[in-house]
Write a protein that holds these residues in place. Sequence first.
Motif, PDB file in Angstrom:
ATOM      1  N   LEU A   1     -14.291  18.490  11.355  1.00 36.69           N
ATOM      2  CA  LEU A   1     -13.857  17.745  10.177  1.00 36.69           C
ATOM      3  C   LEU A   1     -13.389  16.347  10.554  1.00 36.69           C
ATOM      4  O   LEU A   1     -13.696  15.371   9.857  1.00 36.69           O
ATOM      5  CB  LEU A   1     -12.750  18.514   9.462  1.00 36.69           C
ATOM      6  CG  LEU A   1     -13.151  19.840   8.804  1.00 36.69           C
ATOM      7  CD1 LEU A   1     -11.916  20.583   8.307  1.00 36.69           C
ATOM      8  CD2 LEU A   1     -14.113  19.605   7.657  1.00 36.69           C
ATOM      9  N   ASP A   2     -12.641  16.234  11.644  1.00 32.95           N
ATOM     10  CA  ASP A   2     -12.153  14.917  12.061  1.00 32.95           C
ATOM     11  C   ASP A   2     -13.294  13.975  12.425  1.00 32.95           C
ATOM     12  O   ASP A   2     -13.223  12.770  12.156  1.00 32.95           O
ATOM     13  CB  ASP A   2     -11.198  15.069  13.249  1.00 32.95           C
ATOM     14  CG  ASP A   2      -9.895  15.747  12.858  1.00 32.95           C
ATOM     15  OD1 ASP A   2      -9.559  15.729  11.659  1.00 32.95           O
ATOM     16  OD2 ASP A   2      -9.224  16.307  13.748  1.00 32.95           O
TER      17      ASP A   2
ATOM     18  N   PHE B   1     -15.394  12.998   8.667  1.00 32.25           N
ATOM     19  CA  PHE B   1     -14.845  12.202   7.575  1.00 32.25           C
ATOM     20  C   PHE B   1     -14.272  10.889   8.095  1.00 32.25           C
ATOM     21  O   PHE B   1     -13.843  10.791   9.250  1.00 32.25           O
ATOM     22  CB  PHE B   1     -13.756  12.984   6.840  1.00 32.25           C
ATOM     23  CG  PHE B   1     -14.288  14.140   6.031  1.00 32.25           C
ATOM     24  CD1 PHE B   1     -14.900  13.921   4.812  1.00 32.25           C
ATOM     25  CD2 PHE B   1     -14.185  15.437   6.501  1.00 32.25           C
ATOM     26  CE1 PHE B   1     -15.382  14.974   4.063  1.00 32.25           C
ATOM     27  CE2 PHE B   1     -14.670  16.499   5.763  1.00 32.25           C
ATOM     28  CZ  PHE B   1     -15.277  16.268   4.538  1.00 32.25           C
ATOM     29  N   ASP B   2     -14.258   9.892   7.223  1.00 29.25           N
ATOM     30  CA  ASP B   2     -13.748   8.571   7.581  1.00 29.25           C
ATOM     31  C   ASP B   2     -12.264   8.659   7.931  1.00 29.25           C
ATOM     32  O   ASP B   2     -11.459   9.204   7.143  1.00 29.25           O
ATOM     33  CB  ASP B   2     -13.946   7.597   6.413  1.00 29.25           C
ATOM     34  CG  ASP B   2     -15.414   7.355   6.120  1.00 29.25           C
ATOM     35  OD1 ASP B   2     -16.250   7.732   6.966  1.00 29.25           O
ATOM     36  OD2 ASP B   2     -15.727   6.791   5.049  1.00 29.25           O
TER      37      ASP B   2
ATOM     38  N   GLN C   1      -9.667  11.702   7.438  1.00 28.28           N
ATOM     39  CA  GLN C   1      -8.930  12.028   6.223  1.00 28.28           C
ATOM     40  C   GLN C   1      -9.806  12.872   5.302  1.00 28.28           C
ATOM     41  O   GLN C   1     -10.929  12.468   4.966  1.00 28.28           O
ATOM     42  CB  GLN C   1      -8.492  10.748   5.501  1.00 28.28           C
ATOM     43  CG  GLN C   1      -7.601   9.842   6.337  1.00 28.28           C
ATOM     44  CD  GLN C   1      -6.262  10.486   6.652  1.00 28.28           C
ATOM     45  OE1 GLN C   1      -5.690  11.201   5.818  1.00 28.28           O
ATOM     46  NE2 GLN C   1      -5.759  10.233   7.850  1.00 28.28           N
ATOM     47  N   TYR C   2      -9.306  14.034   4.904  1.00 33.71           N
ATOM     48  CA  TYR C   2     -10.056  14.921   4.015  1.00 33.71           C
ATOM     49  C   TYR C   2      -9.082  15.847   3.287  1.00 33.71           C
ATOM     50  O   TYR C   2      -7.902  15.956   3.649  1.00 33.71           O
ATOM     51  CB  TYR C   2     -11.076  15.750   4.810  1.00 33.71           C
ATOM     52  CG  TYR C   2     -10.484  16.523   5.958  1.00 33.71           C
ATOM     53  CD1 TYR C   2      -9.953  17.801   5.788  1.00 33.71           C
ATOM     54  CD2 TYR C   2     -10.436  15.963   7.239  1.00 33.71           C
ATOM     55  CE1 TYR C   2      -9.405  18.496   6.841  1.00 33.71           C
ATOM     56  CE2 TYR C   2      -9.878  16.650   8.302  1.00 33.71           C
ATOM     57  CZ  TYR C   2      -9.375  17.923   8.097  1.00 33.71           C
ATOM     58  OH  TYR C   2      -8.816  18.609   9.134  1.00 33.71           O
TER      59      TYR C   2
ATOM     60  N   LYS D   1     -13.402  18.176   1.195  1.00 31.18           N
ATOM     61  CA  LYS D   1     -14.090  17.048   0.576  1.00 31.18           C
ATOM     62  C   LYS D   1     -13.386  15.765   0.988  1.00 31.18           C
ATOM     63  O   LYS D   1     -12.187  15.746   1.251  1.00 31.18           O
ATOM     64  CB  LYS D   1     -14.145  17.178  -0.944  1.00 31.18           C
ATOM     65  CG  LYS D   1     -12.799  17.187  -1.646  1.00 31.18           C
ATOM     66  CD  LYS D   1     -12.988  17.319  -3.158  1.00 31.18           C
ATOM     67  CE  LYS D   1     -11.663  17.304  -3.905  1.00 31.18           C
ATOM     68  NZ  LYS D   1     -11.847  17.409  -5.364  1.00 31.18           N
ATOM     69  N   GLY D   2     -14.169  14.700   1.037  1.00 30.31           N
ATOM     70  CA  GLY D   2     -13.642  13.416   1.463  1.00 30.31           C
ATOM     71  C   GLY D   2     -14.747  12.383   1.474  1.00 30.31           C
ATOM     72  O   GLY D   2     -15.767  12.526   0.780  1.00 30.31           O
ATOM     73  N   LEU D   3     -14.567  11.343   2.276  1.00 26.54           N
ATOM     74  CA  LEU D   3     -15.516  10.233   2.339  1.00 26.54           C
ATOM     75  C   LEU D   3     -16.255  10.258   3.670  1.00 26.54           C
ATOM     76  O   LEU D   3     -15.645  10.367   4.733  1.00 26.54           O
ATOM     77  CB  LEU D   3     -14.797   8.893   2.171  1.00 26.54           C
ATOM     78  CG  LEU D   3     -14.079   8.657   0.844  1.00 26.54           C
ATOM     79  CD1 LEU D   3     -13.390   7.305   0.846  1.00 26.54           C
ATOM     80  CD2 LEU D   3     -15.049   8.763  -0.330  1.00 26.54           C
ATOM     81  N   LEU D   4     -17.567  10.145   3.580  1.00 27.37           N
ATOM     82  CA  LEU D   4     -18.436  10.048   4.746  1.00 27.37           C
ATOM     83  C   LEU D   4     -19.095   8.672   4.717  1.00 27.37           C
ATOM     84  O   LEU D   4     -20.047   8.451   3.978  1.00 27.37           O
ATOM     85  CB  LEU D   4     -19.484  11.154   4.724  1.00 27.37           C
ATOM     86  CG  LEU D   4     -20.579  11.104   5.784  1.00 27.37           C
ATOM     87  CD1 LEU D   4     -19.986  11.238   7.173  1.00 27.37           C
ATOM     88  CD2 LEU D   4     -21.617  12.186   5.538  1.00 27.37           C
TER      89      LEU D   4
ATOM     90  N   THR E   1     -18.940  16.869  -0.334  1.00 29.18           N
ATOM     91  CA  THR E   1     -18.301  18.177  -0.237  1.00 29.18           C
ATOM     92  C   THR E   1     -18.916  18.908   0.944  1.00 29.18           C
ATOM     93  O   THR E   1     -20.144  18.940   1.083  1.00 29.18           O
ATOM     94  CB  THR E   1     -18.503  18.991  -1.521  1.00 29.18           C
ATOM     95  OG1 THR E   1     -18.011  18.242  -2.645  1.00 29.18           O
ATOM     96  CG2 THR E   1     -17.768  20.312  -1.444  1.00 29.18           C
TER      97      THR E   1
ATOM     98  N   LYS F   1     -22.914  12.005  12.253  1.00 29.55           N
ATOM     99  CA  LYS F   1     -22.284  11.357  11.100  1.00 29.55           C
ATOM    100  C   LYS F   1     -23.153  10.226  10.558  1.00 29.55           C
ATOM    101  O   LYS F   1     -23.382  10.135   9.344  1.00 29.55           O
ATOM    102  CB  LYS F   1     -20.901  10.823  11.492  1.00 29.55           C
ATOM    103  CG  LYS F   1     -20.163  10.133  10.355  1.00 29.55           C
ATOM    104  CD  LYS F   1     -18.776   9.686  10.786  1.00 29.55           C
ATOM    105  CE  LYS F   1     -18.050   8.984   9.637  1.00 29.55           C
ATOM    106  NZ  LYS F   1     -16.670   8.577  10.029  1.00 29.55           N
TER     107      LYS F   1
END
Length: 330
Positions: free
Chosen positions: A63-64, A67-68, A71-72, A114-117, A123, A269
């Motif tokens: 996850l780290d 995501f940007d 942050q998620y 969910k977060g920003l890629l 998602t 990514k």
Amino acid sequence: MNWISSVVRPKISSFWTKRDTPKNLWIKCPETGEMVFHRDLEQNGWVVPGSGFHMRMPVPARLDSLFDDGQYELLPLPQVPVDPLRFRDERRYQDRLRDAKAKTGREDAVTLAKGLLETLPVTVAIQDFAFMGGSLGMAAGEAIVKGAETAVADGTPYILFAASGGARMQEGILSLMQMPRTTAALIALREAGLPYVVVLTNPTTGGVTASYAMLGDVHIAEPGALIGFAGPRVIEQTIREKLPEGFQRAEYLHEHGMVDMVVHRHEMKATLARLLRILTHQAPPPVETPALPAPKAEVEVPAEPVATSAADAQTQTEAPADEEPATAAT
């Protein structure tokens, strides 16, 4: 007790006692046998530096890296009945679940976030092989379905990282029912016009491969990942033939058209972001160029007079020193 028995003897004994050291400080590469310090492996994205072998990546690290700025938002998982069949083999199913939860710190094999890629909302669902081999049960099926429903509600692409040994036998037919349920959820996602990208990690087998892991718009595999329904040993025993070299590995499947691309973990990514922007018809983010330094102010130098002829030059350089004005003769 005197000082010889209470002080000297413990000091001497301490030299011979074996110190307890953690067992996971050094990790052995399954491919080459290379020993890698665990911090070096973590900093390299759980890829062995020498051989490039992709180790199983923990869910928080995945996850780290995805995501940007790391942050998620973790999504809560739906509640399902625990051990509906009251299954027991060598141990009770409830005991196995309790041990898996204590080992991984997770409720089941699938984690939703969910977060920003690269500024693109997404998602993500990640299967954890450390939780009972990432097996597909009711809880995992509900998580996959909820991830698809969340993507439809938010209007975001759906990314799935698959890692599983198949359906969870302790739940019997209830586990197998998750295959059509997840398929129906992905059909709704496709009808909404949202991309569904699957990343196949090592291993992805069994009922997971026979359902949602092979229904993506794009299939990406990590190098060396084992992908198939039954294992190669079972296939060899069934057909009584020797399988080709690299059979069911990511590179073999890519050559035979079952996988769209094989992507190194360090490039995952950027590859996902590029694919999702193409599938959603979005322009790439603007590239920030560094500001150029301001030009230096030019100093104006007075121009020297230019001689137009040799006579003029001689006139300009040889000026009379004691020249008096002429007077009229009387």
